[in-house]
Design an enzyme around this catalytic site. Structure first.
Site, PDB file in Angstrom:
ATOM      1  CB  SER A   1      -0.931  -0.040   1.218  1.00 54.56           C
ATOM      2  OG  SER A   1      -0.921   1.174   1.907  1.00 54.56           O
ATOM      3  CE  LYS A   2       2.734   7.071  -3.514  1.00 57.31           C
ATOM      4  NZ  LYS A   2       4.116   7.165  -3.934  1.00 57.31           N
ATOM      5  NE  ARG A   3      -4.471   4.955   2.136  1.00 61.17           N
ATOM      6  CZ  ARG A   3      -5.235   4.047   2.714  1.00 61.17           C
ATOM      7  NH1 ARG A   3      -5.435   4.072   4.012  1.00 61.17           N
ATOM      8  NH2 ARG A   3      -5.838   3.109   1.998  1.00 61.17           N
TER       9      ARG A   3
ATOM     10  CG  ASP B   1       7.081   6.082  -5.237  1.00 61.17           C
ATOM     11  OD1 ASP B   1       7.085   7.275  -5.605  1.00 61.17           O
ATOM     12  OD2 ASP B   1       6.238   5.617  -4.438  1.00 61.17           O
TER      13      ASP B   1
END
Ligand code: GLU
Length: 497
Positions: free
Chosen positions: A272-274, A282
């Protein structure tokens, strides 16, 4: 029948690695079968819309080399390909379902639903809409519509029986209709929910194979009920297992949770990016090569026949099949990706590597002052990820302060005293080489001759020389390469003190 697959991202502003993998499989299957690959933007959840996010999708697909045959930017026979631009299309289909009894208008207020939700929660049940409005008479519905009352349209799930579908990976999936909620198909703002739009879009776009994350697995029976209600043939479903990663368990403030022995607890969780996991963008910004990321991601959840690991995108177009898709979740392993990336770096031509490395050289050194071609040659075998470069070469710009103990090296039979003697010996030898003859070959020949003459061991001189020039014990290239790259003036300067 021609295969038609689609990649249907919601515009979030980045390309999640799980999404990249879905896009890849979707694309490869279309290419392998001579079908069409369609891009559809799913933006009906306007609240989540991120500005510029659609451009990120185009750019990521283009960078990855996944060209779509139809989509918002290239057009196609099923245009428009952006859900919000198709907004007028969905209501007539919903009304058709109302006519046939598979859906109904619902006028329940937010307050009533909130209350019902709270009551369900109190009883420890999951909330399910109670079909309150299903029983309104035709006349009453018409009267309330005419009066302009806000409404939604809900799917009328049969009270009994089973709903099922077949999935390439999960096989036959069947659930009791009594467990399914009468989901909203058309929201109060007139826009469809994802649950409705995906069915209408997939059907009207002629999609034959739906590949997506398995978070949609539990909803797919409901989608199939919709297909049945319309009398449409459902697509072939391929629900993909998630991309997981290893992490340690953390509390809600992000602090590690410890077990009774005070040790951190290892977990695997969805990427998850979060939570700080990298997106495709990235990884590229960190110096991973597109081809390496693609190759690695394809293998994360799909196994080719045979042992082979390296595939170009073109080769994958021939090799990819649905049979190789995995039934168990794949674990993203950055060490394995680094290895893959290193292998891809080795395979670049020297020119291509120099070009890829140049922006990373520029972060650490004044590239006009150095023979960057030679520097690249020295690095190509040592670098796994391009972002390692600045730290590997920063000593060319400025020698770091170093501990004289670095001169101590048992294998080379040196220590600070031997080093002092060795450097004393070698300084005039280097001084005597004219600027114009400052080549690696000359440096090598002259210094080696001097070492022999002084009766010293090679390592006793070359190790200290490398240390004094770089301030580091690990460098790309040895003493001669470093001296050559630094140039005579800087070499003599570093030797002087
Ligand atoms: N828009 C959905 C997502 O981004 C895709 C769902 C699908 O492929 O059907 O998760």
């Amino acid at each position: 029948m021609q295969v038609r697959t689609r990649f249907a991202p919601s515009p979030t502003g980045y390309m999640h690695l799980g999404n990249l993998r879905t896009a890849l499989y979707t694309y490869l299957y279309a290419r392998r079968t001579g079908g069409k690959f369609i891009l559809r933007i799913e933006d009906t959840d306007q609240g989540r819309e991120v500005k510029g996010a659609v451009d990120v999708i185009y750019k990521s697909l283009q960078t990855a080399g996944l060209e779509h045959d139809e989509g918002p930017d290239v057009g196609g026979p099923c245009a428009p390909y952006v859900q919000s631009e198709r907004r007028g299309m969905y209501l007539p289909y919903a009304k058709q379902l109302v006519e046939s009894g598979h859906a109904y208008y619902c006028f329940c207020t937010e307050e009533r639903l909130e209350q019902a939700r709270a009551e369900a929660e109190k009883k420890g049940e999951t909330f399910k809409y109670d079909k309150h409005c299903l029983h309104l008479s035709r006349e009453e519905v018409q009267r309330r519509l005419d009066a302009g009352e806000p409404y939604v349209i809900r799917q009328n799930i049969p009270a009994e029986g089973k709903a099922s579908f077949d999935d390439v990976i999960y096989g036959h999936v069947e659930v009791d209709c009594s467990t399914l909620d009468d989901n909203v198909l058309i929201k109060a703002d007139g826009l469809p929910t994802y649950n409705f739009a995906n069915v209408i879009d997939d059907h009207t776009m002629g999609i034959t194979h739906v590949m997506r994350g398995n978070e949609y697995l539990s909803s797919a029976p409901k989608y199939n009920l919709l297909y049945e209600a319309f009398g449409w043939t459902p697509p072939t479903y391929v629900h993909l297992t998630p991309v997981m990663c290893r992490d340690i368990q953390k509390d809600k403030d992000g602090h590690p949770v410890l077990d009774e022995n005070g040790q951190t607890i290892e977990i695997t969780r969805k990427m998850s990016k979060r939570k700080g996991d990298p997106s495709f963008e990235d990884l590229l910004a960190q110096g991973y090569l597109v081809d390496a990321v693609i190759n690695y991601m394809v293998l994360l959840g799909w196994s080719p026949r045979g042992e082979r690991e390296f595939y170009t995108l073109n080769e994958l177009k021939q090799a990819f099949d649905l049979e190789g898709l995995s039934k168990s979740p794949a674990i993203f392993d950055i060490a394995k990706l680094n290895w893959f990336n290193g292998e891809y770096i080795r395979r670049l031509s020297p020119e291509a590597f120099l070009e890829a490395a140049m922006p990373w050289f520029e972060k650490a050194i004044d590239v006009k002052r150095f023979d960057v071609k030679r520097l690249a040659e020295l690095l190509q075998n040592r670098v796994d990820v391009l972002n390692q470069i600045p730290e590997m070469i920063d000593f060319f710009a400025e020698r770091p302060a170093f501990d004289p103990e670095l001169y101590t090296n048992k294998k080379m039979k040196t220590n600070p005293d031997v080093a002092a003697q060795a450097l004393e010996m070698v300084r005039p030898v280097l001084e005597a080489i004219p600027e114009a003859e400052w080549t690696e070959a000359n440096l090598h020949d002259r210094v080696m001759a001097a070492i022999a003459e002084a009766g010293m061991k090679n390592g006793q001189v070359l190790w200290p020389l490398r240390i004094v020039l770089s301030g580091k014990s690990s460098t790309p290239g040895g003493a001669f390469e470093i001296a050559y790259l630094l140039g005579k003036e800087e070499t003599m300067k570093r030797l002087a003190n």
